[in-house]
Design a protein around this motif. Structure first.
Motif, mmCIF file in Angstrom:
data_model
loop_
_atom_site.group_PDB
_atom_site.id
_atom_site.type_symbol
_atom_site.label_atom_id
_atom_site.label_comp_id
_atom_site.label_asym_id
_atom_site.label_seq_id
_atom_site.Cartn_x
_atom_site.Cartn_y
_atom_site.Cartn_z
ATOM 1 N N HIS A 261 -4.589 5.749 -2.372
ATOM 2 C CA HIS A 261 -3.626 4.733 -1.979
ATOM 3 C C HIS A 261 -4.370 3.642 -1.227
ATOM 4 C CE1 HIS A 261 -0.611 7.873 -2.786
ATOM 5 N NE2 HIS A 261 0.241 6.877 -2.903
ATOM 6 N N VAL A 262 -4.213 2.409 -1.674
ATOM 7 C CA VAL A 262 -4.763 1.248 -0.971
ATOM 8 C C VAL A 262 -3.628 0.629 -0.163
ATOM 9 C CG1 VAL A 262 -5.847 -1.006 -1.214
ATOM 10 C CG2 VAL A 262 -6.496 0.858 -2.747
ATOM 11 N N LEU A 263 -3.728 0.700 1.166
ATOM 12 C CA LEU A 263 -2.703 0.170 2.063
ATOM 13 C C LEU A 263 -3.268 -1.086 2.705
ATOM 14 C CD1 LEU A 263 -1.524 3.532 3.690
ATOM 15 C CD2 LEU A 263 -0.699 2.424 1.609
ATOM 16 N N GLU A 264 -3.037 -2.223 2.057
ATOM 17 C CA GLU A 264 -3.629 -3.475 2.534
ATOM 18 C C GLU A 264 -3.085 -3.877 3.895
ATOM 19 O OE1 GLU A 264 -4.098 -6.115 -1.352
ATOM 20 O OE2 GLU A 264 -2.264 -4.915 -1.371
ATOM 21 N N ALA A 265 -1.796 -3.649 4.127
ATOM 22 C CA ALA A 265 -1.204 -4.054 5.398
ATOM 23 C C ALA A 265 -1.792 -3.286 6.574
ATOM 24 C CB ALA A 265 0.306 -3.860 5.351
ATOM 25 N N LEU A 266 -2.220 -2.044 6.360
ATOM 26 C CA LEU A 266 -2.782 -1.212 7.426
ATOM 27 C C LEU A 266 -4.298 -1.165 7.385
ATOM 28 C CD1 LEU A 266 -0.264 1.791 7.253
ATOM 29 C CD2 LEU A 266 -0.184 -0.226 8.721
ATOM 30 N N ASP A 267 -4.915 -1.904 6.453
ATOM 31 C CA ASP A 267 -6.373 -1.932 6.333
ATOM 32 C C ASP A 267 -6.922 -0.526 6.101
ATOM 33 O OD1 ASP A 267 -8.880 -3.090 6.239
ATOM 34 O OD2 ASP A 267 -9.226 -2.867 8.400
#
Length: 984
Positions: free
Chosen positions: A518-524
């Motif tokens: 999972h790539v969570l861009e908002a949480l870096d």
């Protein structure tokens, strides 16, 4: 660098919220009362009212609001399997009785799926309860038995084993059974109401309509003379003019429609009730009411019409000031939901779009009405009577015949017959095919089948059309997730970062085997499950650190460089899940055999993406996670989904699937509650998708061929209220999917060779796209998939197929479909990556603030007009913008919208026009003229190997802006396999 991650991606946010849907788009049920002039109540009824303003913004400009989900539901060219796949082809039919001694019929054919060289078994099971259809994969090494097919349809016990039917005439009887699903042609009532008219007697007594009513009728269809009419007549007299001299008729997407217009039906001055008019319009399931007057005048109500048969009313008002139509839909409360939902406000200034919307809405409404108890019970009784009668007629003949052929009762579907009977079998099959082809032709000429290519629109860009993302991708993909405009992919060669039009960049080497990510861009954050068995772990990385390694090109990380990224207590995990609606808290549930490990990450403002890069990169992301508790299950979960509670405090749940059941587990207490039990012997769990309606949780439970919606009511003291509800519904896929993706209003099922697209609110089929060797890659935001496309030799193959079909010969015994794509001579299979933008599916514009993690470049954004602003920094013979401009200007010139010629380029060539399909009201069929097919070679250099959707609907050809999609890997072809159009 950190500014790229300063705000969450709108696409990812929309992806997280795409499980939210509401039935408010389809109106609410109201008690409608009709009174006479003195105010006394005459009639009352409960109807679902759709006016397009429920919960929507009503101050938008009329005519500017467009939806992408205006589709015919359960279209006949996807549902009439026996007519499409069986008639005129060698297939097998069986008869038997189940454990309750109820007879059934089974038909099986091995066919090439839409000429895509994907051999499949299409199977139809006719029972008194209805028709069941499934599609089974073909394997050259494993034969398929009748028993296994029936077992896949949940029919395992028999009173009498199935026996094969050899009479060619059985095709005629089975076609009659299929026709019980409903007519392919429709008759709609049109009632004219003057301003102030409040009773049906007044409305039916109008002799002539106004000028605006006549324009509306002209918009609906053509005026035809009834006497001598040879097309679909809709119950009107075409010999003696007893039902009027003229009527309104049209052909829409292959369906013939006859309108019963009140002012065109016979008028009687002596009969105030106008019984002759009511006899036709009162017996129509759907009626259009055209009402004159201002918006402030008394509005029409269904209770004004005395009819027990009409279930749907479409109220149409015309506004002269802005030349627009307003639409309102009334549906009897027992009618299931049907689309498309009305825009807000439901005002149409584009008359052609209004016509298309109304006709699609009414056709879908009549189909939905046939599922109400009033009609479904009658259909079941008729189907039961036909099946029993056919069974009694056939069984004596089956007992008399005792030859070798008739002993193939429970054998393989395509067995080898003995040499002594092979010639006899070939002769029987030749007669079988001849009769089937004659029956198919007769049905088509009679008008009881939809027209072949009138089902797709040439200039209509469907929301599920894909874009080419990466060509000739050589690696095997394990899993992937989107990162900005790029795709982070786990392959057999390591972890790669891929972007459209750029070389791939290796992020990790092949020593690190990521099975889930999972790539969570908002949480870096990058969360991944690596390795397998006892060595598997959950790893957590900072995206900014990975980004830095990519840009500086310092090193390619290996498995041994990730020791500090391992989450504690996760060794030996086989599955994990995160909450997609993470607001202030990210939750991770890790499955280690039959134990669930709950881990959370608190959102800390000082560690947010707006902080300095030094602080963010200095702290290990593992330290931000904390272990909460451990929950024990009875069995290891196969599917796991987190369900957010309404308070986000102590009522969060975990949906797990194991053995033969779906359970809900309370995160706080560990208590489990039975959500759904699967009754079949073998269970193939696919997914549990969390969907939310007005803040209340619901789950789409997908297993085998079934997708079941269960609503989870608000929690009561930590215990969810799980009970049967009117909101619950279920539907069946035509093929067992291995993945299901929900993007409101659609739900997409991915199989090994097709994408089946349905609507979330009712499960109705919208489209089936055949995609050879399909593999879903990622779907959390945009949908990425991998598929095989033919690079060369396809045109020669197509011409050979056409020539062979044009001169039918005696079929050989047990004729097999063509070999798969990879084995054909002259063709080299390549696997490409394609993308379906989520913005196209959900019907709203998305501008992504996050750029690609790769080298900076121009990012394509969606403009207000819906067209893409494409980068021009590519050193190709034609830039993408030039290609787009050529395509747009070519379309406009062909439609006569431009006076100036198309600018010439080195690769641009002349266009060739081929006849276009139009409806001929005098013939009641579809014919060709000279502007339908456009065979272009101008774009071969820029989009080789990608196909364009085709159409022959004359009603939408001149009103669509987006004609040429950037790329489309599917071939949309004729229902009768006549034409394949490949535009590059």
């Amino acid at each position: 660098l950190m500014k790229r991650f300063s705000s969450s991606s709108v696409s990812e946010d929309l992806g997280c919220r795409r499980g939210e849907f509401s039935r408010k788009h389809y109106g609410s049920v109201e008690l409608l009362i009709s009174s006479d002039a003195d105010g006394a109540i005459q009639r009352a009824g409960r109807f679902r009212v759709e006016n397009g303003s429920s919960g929507e913004n009503t101050d938008c400009t009329p005519g500017t609001w467009h939806r992408t989900d205006v589709h015919l539901e359960n279209p006949e060219y996807h549902t009439r399997w026996y007519f499409k796949y069986f008639l005129g082809k060698v297939h097998q039919n069986y008869i038997g009785t189940d454990a309750e001694k109820n007879p059934f019929f089974l038909s099986v054919v091995l066919s090439d799926q839409n000429n895509q060289r994907v051999p499949q078994y299409h199977s139809i099971l006719w029972r008194k309860t209805g028709t069941q259809k499934i599609c089974l994969p073909y394997s050259p090494t494993k034969t398929l038995s009748v028993k296994s097919i029936l077992s896949a349809m949940s029919l395992d016990k028999f009173e009498k084993s199935p026996r094969e039917i050899f009479h060619p005439e059985i095709q005629k009887d089975l076609l009659v059974l299929e026709e019980q699903e409903g007519s392919v042609n429709f008759k709609f009532g049109v009632l004219y109401a003057k301003d102030g008219q409040l009773t049906d007697d007044e409305m039916f007594s109008n002799e002539i309509g106004s000028e605006s009513f006549q324009r509306f009728l002209h918009l609906l269809g053509d005026t035809i003379t009834l006497k001598g009419w040879t097309g679909y007549r809709g119950g009107l007299d075409t010999k003696n003019d007893t039902t009027g001299t003229c009527s309104i008729y049209t052909v829409f997407q292959g369906h013939e429609i006859m309108f019963h217009v009140s002012t065109m039906l016979p008028y009687s001055r002596e009969n105030k009730q106008q019984v002759e008019r009511k006899r036709h319009i009162g017996n129509d399931i759907v009626t259009i009411v055209f009402q004159e007057g201002e918006e402030s005048s008394p509005a029409f109500k269904p209770s004004m019409i005395r009819s027990h048969f009409t279930h749907i009313f479409a109220l149409v008002r015309y506004n002269k000031q802005n030349d627009s139509y307003r639409l309102k839909i009334f549906s009897e409360e027992s009618v299931p939901l049907f689309g498309p939902p009305l825009p807000s406000p439901p005002v149409f200034t584009n008359h052609q779009e209004f016509r298309d919307f109304v006709l699609v809405k009414l056709i879908n409404g009549e189909k939905a009405t046939l599922e109400t108890p009033t009609f479904s019970q009658k259909r079941q009784r008729t189907l039961d009577m036909l099946i029993r009668s056919l069974y009694q007629d056939l069984m004596p003949d089956l007992h008399k015949v005792n030859n070798m052929l008739n002993r193939r009762s429970f054998s393989d579907v395509l067995p080898e017959s003995p040499k002594s009977t092979r010639k006899k079998e070939e002769a029987r099959q030749a007669e079988f095919v001849r009769l089937g082809q004659a029956l198919k032709l007769k049905t088509t000429v009679k008008g009881d089948a939809t027209a072949n290519l009138a089902t797709t629109s040439f200039c209509k860009k469907e929301p599920w059309e894909s874009q080419s993302f990466c060509s000739n991708f050589p690696h095997e993909i394990v899993c992937a997730d989107s990162w900005g405009q790029s795709l982070l992919v786990s392959t057999d060669a390591g972890i790669l970062l891929i972007d459209d039009g750029q070389p791939s960049v290796q992020v990790f080497d092949k020593t690190l085997q990521i099975k889930q990510m999972h790539v969570l861009e908002a949480l870096d954050l990058l969360i991944a499950r690596t390795d397998k068995g006892k060595d598997s772990r959950i790893l957590v990385f900072r995206l900014s650190a990975v980004q830095k390694d990519i840009e500086t090109k310092q090193m390619i990380r290996s498995k041994y460089d990730c020791r500090e990224n391992k989450l504690e207590r996760t060794k030996g995990c086989h599955l994990y899940a995160i909450n997609t609606h993470h607001g202030s808290e990210l939750r991770i549930v890790v499955a280690i055999r039959n134990k669930l490990l709950l881990v959370t990450k608190k959102y800390n403002p000082c560690n947010s993406l707006t902080s300095s890069s030094v602080l963010s990169s200095s702290e290990s992301p593992v330290e931000e996670f904390q272990y909460i508790r451990e929950i024990c299950l009875s069995d290891p979960p196969v599917v796991m989904t987190l369900v957010d509670g309404p308070t986000e405090d102590s009522d969060n749940m975990i949906c797990v699937a194991y053995r033969h059941q779906f359970d809900l587990v309370n995160e706080s207490t560990g208590e489990s509650y039975r959500l759904h039990h699967v009754e079949t012997n073998k269970v193939n769990f696919v997914a549990a998708i969390d969907v939310y309606e007005d803040g209340e949780a619901g789950l789409l439970l997908c297993y085998n061929y079934v997708c079941q919606y269960r609503k989870v009511y608000p929690f009561n003291g930590g215990c969810p209220l799980i009970q049967p509800s009117a909101y619950d519904f279920h539907f069946s896929w035509n093929q067992v999917p291995y993945a299901v993706v929900c993007a409101f209003p659609y739900i997409l099922a991915f199989t090994t060779d097709s994408i089946e697209i349905r609507l979330v609110v009712n499960g109705n089929l919208v489209h089936t796209a055949v995609v050879p060797e399909l593999q879903l890659v990622a779907s959390r935001s945009d949908i990425y998939f991998k598929a095989t496309a033919a690079v060369s030799g396809s045109s020669d193959s197509s011409s050979k197929e056409k020539s062979s079909r044009s001169s039918p010969q005696t079929p050989t015994a047990y004729e097999m479909p063509e070999c798969p794509l990879a084995s054909l001579e002259g063709e080299v299979p390549c696997k490409n990556l394609y993308k379906i933008p989520l913005s196209n599916l959900v019907g709203r514009s998305i501008e992504r603030p996050l750029k690609s993690p790769l080298a900076p470049k121009v990012i394509a954004t969606t403009t207000s007009s819906g067209t893409a602003s494409l980068p021009v920094a590519h050193s190709l013979s034609l830039s993408r913008m030039e290609i787009k401009e050529i395509a747009s200007r070519t379309r406009k010139e062909l439609l006569g919208l431009l006076d100036e010629p198309i600018p010439k380029t080195e690769s641009a060539q002349k266009q060739k026009k081929v006849p276009r399909r139009q409806s001929d009201p005098k013939q009641g069929a579809v014919r060709s003229t000279s502007s339908d097919r456009i065979i272009s070679s101008s774009f071969e250099s820029c989009s080789e190997g990608h196909h364009l959707s085709t159409s022959s609907d004359p009603n939408t050809l001149s009103n669509r802006e987006e004609c040429i999609p950037s790329s489309y890997p599917f071939q949309l072809i004729s229902l009768y396999d006549e034409d394949i159009i490949d535009l590059k």
